[in-house]
Design a protein around this motif. Structure first.
Motif, PDB file in Angstrom:
ATOM      1  N   LEU A  79      -7.543  62.113  40.085  1.00  0.00           N
ATOM      2  CA  LEU A  79      -7.305  63.379  40.776  1.00  0.00           C
ATOM      3  C   LEU A  79      -8.542  63.749  41.590  1.00  0.00           C
ATOM      4  CD1 LEU A  79      -5.645  66.010  41.234  1.00  0.00           C
ATOM      5  CD2 LEU A  79      -6.830  66.944  39.255  1.00  0.00           C
ATOM      6  N   GLN A  80      -9.707  63.552  40.966  1.00  0.00           N
ATOM      7  CA  GLN A  80     -10.963  63.892  41.646  1.00  0.00           C
ATOM      8  C   GLN A  80     -12.114  63.208  40.930  1.00  0.00           C
ATOM      9  OE1 GLN A  80     -10.999  68.296  40.693  1.00  0.00           O
ATOM     10  NE2 GLN A  80     -12.950  67.702  39.785  1.00  0.00           N
ATOM     11  N   GLY A  85     -15.316  66.467  42.935  1.00  0.00           N
ATOM     12  CA  GLY A  85     -14.608  67.725  43.150  1.00  0.00           C
ATOM     13  C   GLY A  85     -13.814  67.647  44.440  1.00  0.00           C
ATOM     14  N   ILE A  86     -12.664  68.313  44.446  1.00  0.00           N
ATOM     15  CA  ILE A  86     -11.756  68.194  45.588  1.00  0.00           C
ATOM     16  C   ILE A  86     -12.431  68.659  46.877  1.00  0.00           C
ATOM     17  CG2 ILE A  86      -9.599  69.062  46.582  1.00  0.00           C
ATOM     18  CD1 ILE A  86      -8.454  69.143  43.727  1.00  0.00           C
ATOM     19  N   MET A  87     -13.133  69.779  46.805  1.00  0.00           N
ATOM     20  CA  MET A  87     -13.736  70.338  48.017  1.00  0.00           C
ATOM     21  C   MET A  87     -14.758  69.368  48.612  1.00  0.00           C
ATOM     22  SD  MET A  87     -13.118  73.517  49.168  1.00  0.00           S
ATOM     23  CE  MET A  87     -13.347  74.963  48.145  1.00  0.00           C
ATOM     24  N   ALA A  88     -15.652  68.838  47.779  1.00  0.00           N
ATOM     25  CA  ALA A  88     -16.697  67.919  48.260  1.00  0.00           C
ATOM     26  C   ALA A  88     -16.061  66.653  48.834  1.00  0.00           C
ATOM     27  CB  ALA A  88     -17.652  67.584  47.122  1.00  0.00           C
ATOM     28  N   LEU A 115      -6.657  62.031  44.489  1.00  0.00           N
ATOM     29  CA  LEU A 115      -5.384  62.531  45.007  1.00  0.00           C
ATOM     30  C   LEU A 115      -5.458  64.000  45.411  1.00  0.00           C
ATOM     31  CD1 LEU A 115      -2.726  60.987  42.582  1.00  0.00           C
ATOM     32  CD2 LEU A 115      -3.398  60.192  44.856  1.00  0.00           C
ATOM     33  N   GLY A 116      -6.358  64.768  44.789  1.00  0.00           N
ATOM     34  CA  GLY A 116      -6.482  66.184  45.137  1.00  0.00           C
ATOM     35  C   GLY A 116      -6.886  66.346  46.589  1.00  0.00           C
ATOM     36  N   PRO A 125      -9.570  73.514  52.715  1.00  0.00           N
ATOM     37  CA  PRO A 125     -11.033  73.603  52.744  1.00  0.00           C
ATOM     38  C   PRO A 125     -11.594  73.633  54.171  1.00  0.00           C
ATOM     39  CG  PRO A 125     -10.335  72.044  51.065  1.00  0.00           C
ATOM     40  CD  PRO A 125      -9.111  72.407  51.853  1.00  0.00           C
TER      41      PRO A 125
END
Lengths: 359, 126
Positions: free
Chosen positions: A37-38, A41-44, A216-217, A312
């Protein structure tokens, strides 16, 4: 334990499974696979893809070969016989009602076509294609890596000679690969298929060259910003490609000839329009509306969100959803119902952020 | 320093000298949620019962409820996490607090876990 474990479902692993765990990925079930999933982190990871280069494991997708392009063309609305060697195209497997069995990439590799099928649909697709008399060679044990971002070509200089939607068989560090210049993020980039046993070595090489591992995030927030449909969320067997705004995948020549499954329904949808259309929606405020949120205008139910996230790159929530056709023009004002409260949104032309392909 | 109590729903509670209980989500919870992009907090004056969902956190990907760990009345909310939701990630157990409750029964904190108990609870999670 995950829910799947408790249900006794044995999840499949991709050839990169050990690498994901070494990299500290948070693993989740997706389409019968254990997938990252990550990592950081998804944002980074999302931002790395927009600013530099991200590496995704998409080995859960189905790589298959078929030889009979003429027969395959009967199953899709795209111009397959007109697809030149070394070129790739996005197309759709349709049912008789004009609904979408799957959306896929098809590349002409010369002696055969290579298809890349959605993980959750690949078995259904193969049965469907075989059911129409085609021989399908499946390579579900192969690895498929995506390098995406403005610096993708620095990570994969071997692919520099390709333009958007080109496809070629290339050696990368001695590994025989099928490389296409395409992806699912709206950025420049490559998808690289290789034998499963070489997948980890190839991934390690691309990471060493500066790609940031992404899960995947981030893949979902990137594709949503790019206005790209996700099968199972935004399109499905009940969806007309006309309602989904996939007209670019409908060859005028093939529509006129009508020799493909679902052609009558697709032509009718084009002539008469569809009651609902897929639109992009930008929301006011910061609260995202998620899949299945109701869309209302003046209290009246006019549609439903099919995908939604906090974008984001826009620092704002966005969504895809189906609305009544008369509300499908950019600028139309909608209410998205989240926790029983209407969040104002506005229909926005797709993509939400410009594509950055190298043509 | 005041003692910190924890719930199995991953909230922390600190009893202040003013008699108010400050409540937030644990570092474990923020890490599990990932990048937090939006927080919805209860209105001051609202009465909440222990276990009642009373705040929402949204990450890029998903929404999650935050539960009242104890029964009481919302006295104050943290505007800083409305303005900067990422503060919940960077300072979950300090500046990223959610709201303060005037507890119906201050003795009810004994129903919560202490740090050792919470750590033991975390170790039972897969």
């Amino acid at each position: 334990m995950s829910a799947a474990d408790l249900l006794g479902v044995v999840l499949q692993k991709t050839p990169l499974d050990a690498l994901h765990r070494r990299l500290g990925a948070r693993m989740v079930e997706f389409a019968g696979y254990e997938m990252p999933l990550q990592y950081a982190g998804i944002m980074a990871e999302h931002n790395a893809c927009r600013a530099s280069a991200a590496l995704f494991d998409v080995s859960h997708m189905g790589q298959v070969e078929i030889a009979d392009a003429a027969r395959f063309e009967r199953l899709v609305p795209g111009d397959i016989l007109g697809l030149k060697p070394g070129r790739q195209r996005y197309t759709l497997l349709l049912n008789e009602a004009g609904g979408i069995i799957d959306d896929l990439m098809v590349a002409n590799l010369g002696p055969h076509l290579q298809l890349v099928l959605n993980a959750g649909r690949k078995e259904i697709d193969v049965a469907h294609i075989r059911g129409h008399g085609l021989n399908v060679v499946t390579h579900f044990d192969r690895a498929l890596l995506a390098v995406q971002g403005p610096k993708a070509v620095d990570v994969l200089p071997e692919g520099a000679g390709l333009k958007f939607m080109d496809a070629a068989e290339l050696q990368i560090a001695g590994i025989p690969c099928v490389v296409t210049r395409s992806g699912y993020t709206g950025e420049d980039g490559f998808e690289i298929g290789c034998p499963g046993t070489s997948g980890e070595a190839l991934a390690e090489l691309l990471l060493a060259r500066g790609a940031v591992p992404a899960g995947l995030g981030a893949r979902d927030s990137l594709r949503l910003e790019a206005g790209l449909c996700l099968y199972g969320n935004d399109i499905g067997e009940q969806t007309s490609p006309v309602a989904a705004g996939l007209n670019f995948a409908l060859s005028k020549k093939r529509l006129a000839a009508g020799h493909f499954i679902g052609s009558a329904a697709v032509n009718a949808a084009l002539a008469e329009g569809t009651p609902q259309k897929l639109v992009g929606i930008r929301l006011d405020g910061r609260a995202p509306a998620r899949a299945h949120a109701e869309i209302r205008v003046g209290g009246e139910l006019v549609g439903e969100v099919t995908s939604g996230c906090f974008a984001p790159s826009l620092n704002a929530p966005i969504a895809l959803g189906y609305v009544r056709a008369d509300l499908a023009e950019p600028g139309a004002l909608l209410d998205l119902i989240v926790r029983d409260k209407p969040l104002p949104g506005v229909v926005t032309a797709l993509p939400f952020i410009p594509h950055n392909y190298v043509r | 320093m005041s003692q910190v109590f924890y719930s199995k729903d991953h909230e922390w509670v600190v009893l202040g000298d003013d008699g108010l209980a400050t409540i937030g989500i644990t570092d474990h919870a923020q890490n599990a949620l990932g990048d937090i992009v939006f927080v919805e907090l209860p209105e001051p004056g609202r009465n909440v019962a222990a276990g009642e969902p009373c705040a929402v956190v949204e990450s890029v990907k998903a929404a999650s409820d935050v539960y009242a760990p104890l029964t009481g009345t919302v006295a104050e909310t943290n505007q800083a996490i409305i303005d900067e939701p990422a503060l919940v990630n960077s300072a979950a157990e300090s500046g990223g607090w959610f709201f303060k409750l005037r507890l119906a029964d201050a003795a009810a904190v004994s129903s919560l876990l202490d740090r050792a108990g919470y750590d033991e609870f975390l170790s039972t999670l897969a």
